[in-house]
Structure formats: C-alpha cells, structure tokens
Design a protein around this motif. Structure first.
Motif, mmCIF file in Angstrom:
data_model
loop_
_atom_site.group_PDB
_atom_site.id
_atom_site.type_symbol
_atom_site.label_atom_id
_atom_site.label_comp_id
_atom_site.label_asym_id
_atom_site.label_seq_id
_atom_site.Cartn_x
_atom_site.Cartn_y
_atom_site.Cartn_z
ATOM 1 N N ARG A 53 -2.633 -0.994 -8.147
ATOM 2 C CA ARG A 53 -3.941 -0.881 -8.508
ATOM 3 C C ARG A 53 -4.219 0.341 -7.697
ATOM 4 O O ARG A 53 -4.281 0.126 -6.564
ATOM 5 N N LEU A 54 -4.997 1.397 -8.298
ATOM 6 C CA LEU A 54 -5.920 2.460 -7.347
ATOM 7 C C LEU A 54 -7.230 2.100 -7.543
ATOM 8 O O LEU A 54 -7.795 2.061 -8.745
ATOM 9 N N ALA A 55 -7.967 1.922 -6.315
ATOM 10 C CA ALA A 55 -9.440 1.961 -6.380
ATOM 11 C C ALA A 55 -9.792 2.940 -5.063
ATOM 12 O O ALA A 55 -9.047 3.630 -4.637
ATOM 13 N N VAL A 56 -11.176 2.844 -5.075
ATOM 14 C CA VAL A 56 -11.781 3.879 -3.958
ATOM 15 C C VAL A 56 -12.674 3.113 -3.575
ATOM 16 O O VAL A 56 -13.502 2.334 -4.026
ATOM 17 N N LYS A 57 -12.884 3.227 -2.217
ATOM 18 C CA LYS A 57 -13.700 2.583 -1.427
ATOM 19 C C LYS A 57 -14.535 3.616 -0.303
ATOM 20 O O LYS A 57 -14.057 4.373 -0.059
ATOM 21 N N LYS A 58 -15.761 3.227 -0.197
ATOM 22 C CA LYS A 58 -16.836 4.042 0.704
ATOM 23 C C LYS A 58 -16.008 3.829 1.999
ATOM 24 O O LYS A 58 -16.094 2.657 2.602
ATOM 25 N N SER A 59 -15.614 4.914 2.923
ATOM 26 C CA SER A 59 -15.101 5.049 4.193
ATOM 27 C C SER A 59 -14.722 6.027 4.573
ATOM 28 O O SER A 59 -14.728 7.117 3.967
ATOM 29 N N VAL B 167 2.752 4.120 -16.619
ATOM 30 C CA VAL B 167 3.516 5.495 -16.193
ATOM 31 C C VAL B 167 4.927 5.520 -16.442
ATOM 32 O O VAL B 167 5.273 6.727 -16.162
ATOM 33 N N ALA B 168 5.659 4.437 -16.632
ATOM 34 C CA ALA B 168 6.906 4.329 -16.809
ATOM 35 C C ALA B 168 7.329 3.145 -17.767
ATOM 36 O O ALA B 168 6.002 2.032 -17.701
ATOM 37 N N SER B 169 8.394 3.026 -18.242
ATOM 38 C CA SER B 169 8.622 1.607 -18.839
ATOM 39 C C SER B 169 8.409 0.098 -18.085
ATOM 40 O O SER B 169 8.218 -0.607 -18.639
ATOM 41 N N ASP B 170 8.561 0.372 -16.650
ATOM 42 C CA ASP B 170 8.461 -0.697 -15.706
ATOM 43 C C ASP B 170 7.492 -0.462 -14.621
ATOM 44 O O ASP B 170 7.616 -1.108 -13.739
ATOM 45 N N VAL B 171 6.608 0.456 -14.866
ATOM 46 C CA VAL B 171 5.716 0.745 -13.965
ATOM 47 C C VAL B 171 4.203 0.835 -14.599
ATOM 48 O O VAL B 171 3.985 1.720 -15.309
ATOM 49 N N ILE B 172 3.383 -0.080 -14.185
ATOM 50 C CA ILE B 172 1.807 0.007 -14.395
ATOM 51 C C ILE B 172 1.065 0.248 -13.551
ATOM 52 O O ILE B 172 1.194 -0.137 -12.330
ATOM 53 N N LEU B 173 0.047 1.276 -13.832
ATOM 54 C CA LEU B 173 -0.826 1.598 -12.793
ATOM 55 C C LEU B 173 -2.415 1.099 -13.339
ATOM 56 O O LEU B 173 -2.532 1.348 -14.343
ATOM 57 N N TYR B 174 -2.979 0.431 -12.741
ATOM 58 C CA TYR B 174 -4.307 -0.312 -12.725
ATOM 59 C C TYR B 174 -5.343 0.668 -12.008
ATOM 60 O O TYR B 174 -5.155 0.806 -10.909
ATOM 61 N N VAL B 175 -6.262 1.155 -12.861
ATOM 62 C CA VAL B 175 -7.161 2.290 -12.264
ATOM 63 C C VAL B 175 -8.732 1.303 -12.471
ATOM 64 O O VAL B 175 -8.952 1.083 -13.315
ATOM 65 N N ALA B 176 -9.202 1.011 -11.143
ATOM 66 C CA ALA B 176 -10.320 0.307 -10.867
ATOM 67 C C ALA B 176 -11.432 1.047 -11.712
ATOM 68 O O ALA B 176 -11.678 2.272 -11.763
ATOM 69 N N GLU B 177 -12.379 0.080 -12.521
ATOM 70 C CA GLU B 177 -13.220 0.727 -13.268
ATOM 71 C C GLU B 177 -14.289 1.581 -12.437
ATOM 72 O O GLU B 177 -14.569 2.529 -12.800
ATOM 73 N N ASP B 178 -14.699 1.225 -11.187
ATOM 74 C CA ASP B 178 -15.429 1.854 -10.482
ATOM 75 C C ASP B 178 -15.156 3.106 -9.791
ATOM 76 O O ASP B 178 -15.667 3.920 -9.111
ATOM 77 N N ALA B 179 -13.524 3.333 -9.979
ATOM 78 C CA ALA B 179 -12.949 4.403 -9.311
ATOM 79 C C ALA B 179 -12.769 5.574 -10.389
ATOM 80 O O ALA B 179 -12.427 6.516 -9.851
ATOM 81 N N ARG B 180 -12.795 5.341 -11.590
ATOM 82 C CA ARG B 180 -12.506 6.313 -12.559
ATOM 83 C C ARG B 180 -13.156 7.588 -12.470
ATOM 84 O O ARG B 180 -12.499 8.703 -12.479
ATOM 85 N N ALA B 181 -14.574 7.588 -12.185
ATOM 86 C CA ALA B 181 -15.218 8.971 -12.277
ATOM 87 C C ALA B 181 -14.458 9.734 -11.131
ATOM 88 O O ALA B 181 -14.508 10.955 -10.829
#
Length: 119
Positions: free
Chosen positions: A38-44, A68-82
C-alpha cells in the motif's frame, strides 16, 4: 479552446519497474499473510510530505487497486492519489545499500536526504 479540469479522485496511474516488482514479490513471499503493498502519503519531513509503504493483507476503503503483475497488487491510498499521480516506483541497489525510489512528476522539491517532498 478547452479548459483542463483537475480531478483529485481520478486514477493515480502509479506504476512499478520490474526491479520494484521483483523486490515486492520477494517481500510478499516472506509475509504469506499479506496480499500486496500500500502506497500512502503522510505530512512529515523537512519538505512537507513523505511516502508511506506498507505490506497489507487487504485494501482499505477508498484505495485504488493496481494489479502491477499477475501476483503483485499495489493499493494506492485515496488521499494520496493527487500527490502520487503518474509516479513510477523503482528499486535500486547501490553497493550494500538498497532503496525504493519514487519518480514522482508532481514533486517540486525534495529534501536532501530524499525522504520527503513537496508538491
């Protein structure tokens, strides 16, 4: 003449290089209870934001799911998309050190240590 509108909820279009996919694959093999990363972004950090990567067993509400691949899933946090739209995630080894790199076209400034960015 058309005016382009900005949609903060549009798909993030995040990708991973083959090296990053291989790295995540190895880490998931060591953590059988996890389904992806999971990819997220934090204020820091000294530039304003920092990337937050964690191995997770399922998506959180609002996550964008990227196969991203048949066996790899990337979750992008809703508030990180922009902040991460168009980002390519890479993994490199330099001598004994290895690092996950974020090639983010939205980042305007990076801190000296490479841990944080501003948009």
């Amino acid at each position: 003449m058309s005016i382009e509108t900005y949609d903060p909820n549009a798909a993030a279009e995040v990708s991973m290089t083959d090296a990053a996919i291989q790295h995540v694959r190895k880490m998931l093999a060591k953590n059988n209870d996890k389904s992806g990363v999971r990819l997220a972004v934090k204020k820091s950090g000294c530039s304003g934001f920092k990337y937050d990567i964690e191995f997770v067993d399922a998506s959180s509400p609002g996550d964008q799911v990227v196969q991203v691949a048949s066996d790899v899933i990337l979750y992008v946090a809703e508030d990180a998309r922009a902040y991460v739209r168009g980002t390519e995630i890479d993994f490199t080894k330099e001598g004994l050190n290895s690092i996950i790199k974020f090639n983010n076209p939205n980042a305007r400034d990076l801190c000296g240590c490479g841990e944080s960015f501003s948009v």
